[in-house]
Scaffold this active site. Sequence first.
Site, PDB file in Angstrom:
ATOM      1  N   ARG A 126       0.795  -1.296  -0.033  1.00  0.00           N
ATOM      2  CA  ARG A 126      -0.046  -0.129   0.090  1.00  0.00           C
ATOM      3  C   ARG A 126       0.882   1.350   0.094  1.00  0.00           C
ATOM      4  NH1 ARG A 126      -5.238   1.703  -1.196  1.00  0.00           N
ATOM      5  NH2 ARG A 126      -5.999   2.895   0.633  1.00  0.00           N
ATOM      6  N   THR A 407     -10.211   0.518  -9.594  1.00  0.00           N
ATOM      7  CA  THR A 407      -8.929  -0.340  -8.827  1.00  0.00           C
ATOM      8  C   THR A 407      -9.013  -1.580  -9.850  1.00  0.00           C
ATOM      9  OG1 THR A 407      -9.389   0.444  -6.444  1.00  0.00           O
ATOM     10  CG2 THR A 407      -8.588  -1.825  -6.849  1.00  0.00           C
ATOM     11  N   THR A 425      -4.205  -0.686  -7.139  1.00  0.00           N
ATOM     12  CA  THR A 425      -5.099   0.589  -7.411  1.00  0.00           C
ATOM     13  C   THR A 425      -4.322   1.887  -7.672  1.00  0.00           C
ATOM     14  OG1 THR A 425      -6.943   1.854  -6.694  1.00  0.00           O
ATOM     15  CG2 THR A 425      -5.484   0.966  -5.014  1.00  0.00           C
ATOM     16  N   ASN A 427      -6.519   4.191  -6.833  1.00  0.00           N
ATOM     17  CA  ASN A 427      -7.552   4.697  -6.230  1.00  0.00           C
ATOM     18  C   ASN A 427      -8.615   5.202  -7.296  1.00  0.00           C
ATOM     19  OD1 ASN A 427      -9.355   5.466  -4.087  1.00  0.00           O
ATOM     20  ND2 ASN A 427      -8.544   7.289  -3.509  1.00  0.00           N
ATOM     21  N   ASP A 449      -7.910   8.231   0.638  1.00  0.00           N
ATOM     22  CA  ASP A 449      -8.459   6.968   1.208  1.00  0.00           C
ATOM     23  C   ASP A 449      -8.184   7.262   2.919  1.00  0.00           C
ATOM     24  OD1 ASP A 449      -9.748   5.448  -0.109  1.00  0.00           O
ATOM     25  OD2 ASP A 449      -8.048   4.074  -0.828  1.00  0.00           O
ATOM     26  N   SER A 478      -7.726   0.802   3.609  1.00  0.00           N
ATOM     27  CA  SER A 478      -8.233   0.241   2.158  1.00  0.00           C
ATOM     28  C   SER A 478      -9.309  -0.383   2.467  1.00  0.00           C
ATOM     29  CB  SER A 478      -7.024  -0.507   1.664  1.00  0.00           C
ATOM     30  OG  SER A 478      -7.438  -0.944   0.549  1.00  0.00           O
ATOM     31  N   SER A 479      -9.976  -0.802   1.195  1.00  0.00           N
ATOM     32  CA  SER A 479     -11.129  -1.693   1.319  1.00  0.00           C
ATOM     33  C   SER A 479     -10.869  -3.059   0.367  1.00  0.00           C
ATOM     34  CB  SER A 479     -12.510  -1.052   0.710  1.00  0.00           C
ATOM     35  OG  SER A 479     -12.723  -0.052   1.393  1.00  0.00           O
ATOM     36  N   GLY A 499     -13.561  -1.888  -6.919  1.00  0.00           N
ATOM     37  CA  GLY A 499     -14.970  -1.234  -6.586  1.00  0.00           C
ATOM     38  C   GLY A 499     -15.059  -0.369  -5.179  1.00  0.00           C
ATOM     39  N   GLY A 500     -13.918   0.070  -4.870  1.00  0.00           N
ATOM     40  CA  GLY A 500     -13.910   1.119  -3.544  1.00  0.00           C
ATOM     41  C   GLY A 500     -14.627   0.464  -2.449  1.00  0.00           C
TER      42      GLY A 500
HETATM   43  N1  GLY Z   1      -8.391   3.094  -3.119  1.00  0.00           N
HETATM   44  C1  GLY Z   1      -9.334   2.107  -2.801  1.00  0.00           C
HETATM   45  C2  GLY Z   1      -9.317   1.080  -1.746  1.00  0.00           C
HETATM   46  O1  GLY Z   1      -7.874   0.755  -1.342  1.00  0.00           O
HETATM   47  O2  GLY Z   1     -10.098   0.744  -0.843  1.00  0.00           O
END
Ligand code: GLY
Length: 597
Positions: A126, A407, A425, A427, A449, A478-479, A499-500
């Site tokens: 990340r 992403t 990603t 983002n 984020d 993050s998700s 998909g965020g």
């Molecule tokens: N940028 C989307 C995530 O990391 O969740």
Amino acid sequence: MKRSITRYSLFILIAAGFITCKTQAPQTKVTQSQGVYQYKDEDPTVKPFFSDRVGVTGRNGMVASAHPEASQVGLNILKAGGNAVDAAVAVQFALAVVYPGAGNIGGGGFMVYRDNAGKAYSLDYREKAPAAATKDMYLDSVGNVRPGLSISGHLASGVPGSVDGMAEAHKRFGKLTWAQVLQPAIDLAANGFALTERDALGLNRVKGDLNTINPGKSYFMKSIVPTDTMTWHPGDKLVQADLAKTLQRIQAQGRAGFYEGETARLLAEEMVRGKGIITEEDLKNYHSVWRDPIQATYKEYNVITMPPTSSGGVALVQLMRFVEPFPLRKWGWNRDSTAQVMIEAERRVYADRAKFLGDPDFVKVPVAQLISPDYLRSRWADFSWAKATNSNDLKGGVIPGYESLETTHFSVVDKDGNAVSITTTLNGGYGSRVVVSGAGFFMNNEMDDFSVKPGVPNMYGLVGNQANAIAPNKRMLSSMTPTILEKDGKLFMVVGTPGGSTIMTSVYQTILNVIEHGMTMQQAVNALKFHHQWLPDKTIFENGAFSESTIDYLKNRGYILEKLTNTLGRMDCVLVRPDGSYEGASDPRADNTARGY
Ligand code: GLY
């Protein structure tokens, strides 16, 4: 005493569910006959699949990714004797060329890896906040958020992690040489590739921003002369000469080809030009981190998934365990009670996310407690079959809009059963829209984020608190949810999606579609999806995800439903079938492609 009360409450809940079930309309069933799954629709208002695409099968290897060129690169690497990690590294770099909206070297991601002996690993690559970042860097003098600053332009970027992540993964597990796994991406950048219709649409969509943010530069522009020739068309060739040179430096020098020397200098100069704050020192100091993956049981399955800095793994296990006691298959796919308990699980999980999740190197995240069955049982205490829980009673918030859900995810399995699940990603689509001059790649806008101000939603409508506040060198929450499932100790499924904020719910539903509703991997991907994230307090759904009678059932209980005009999820998954062959499933909602042999 407390425990016996919660167990009793759970019993009441389950019993009530069975009673509700009796009053439901006929169920939507997916049944298996002679080894082929047949969808049997007993309710004409239900059309559960986005398309009738069928999965790709193979015995020796499988790659599913967002772009046909990248999947082909992965397949070629497997056929050349590479293992799943070699193929994954090659796909990550290929996506940086052919899928610039989300594939990247200027962003970051997460890898979950399970070797064929069953040992599991996770790698956190990340992005990090630059050393000069401050908690209030996106606020004005009176503490209001300065709109757009964390989303667009040079200040929106975190220090990229993708190149270091791939170098780490390859150093530890790769079999082919680093030069071999980089070469396909270099070839694609230097020689060009033909744009798909979707590629062309994407580039045309951002050309205005590209002009504004990168004045005078021709990167990703068909022409910078404002004439008709500015418009990209399917079949046009995109050649990226500067990116090819950057990839060659990475090929020759490994991580130093990005974090030091020419590329680092170009990136730092780009930052100075646009008043960004990433320095050459930040780049040199960036390192990805191996973390113990989350491993949690769900029925006879072991779920191997990403720990914080992603919230995805915690959320996925919470979601699955929340509904584990309920007879979802008996109730039917997305039918009344199934939909209700899944929505209520989603609401509770996102409330926890906002409160507890952040970079584990900076804040203590109570992962074990959050996924413990006792804790999850206690979270059902305020649930009622008669009425939707009000999100504002769980925690207050603001209703935002939904924006870009970019992403990208890819899944790889090799002939020996080694499996890689990667989500990566920039983002937002095309990240900050800054292209590094002379180096030819997009920078991320991952700083958005972070929780730029407690309680203020980010571009996905997610709110957060101190746990995810900005601090120098901290990773933003993050998700992303790259995940691998074992069944009876053997590799079973590799799964993930972009998909965020909707990533976790799409992964959750796709997994349950297979293991609870008996769908094939491809059917599970094709199946229509829904999403609730606590705030805003509404369930968004793909048209057809719920039958008319289920919509009535939910509305009568106070659920706010919003039918989407767009779609949810871009899943790329692999399932190991009972005979040991692989089913590659790629999302029909976009250019996603599975290739196997
Ligand atoms: N940028 C989307 C995530 O990391 O969740």
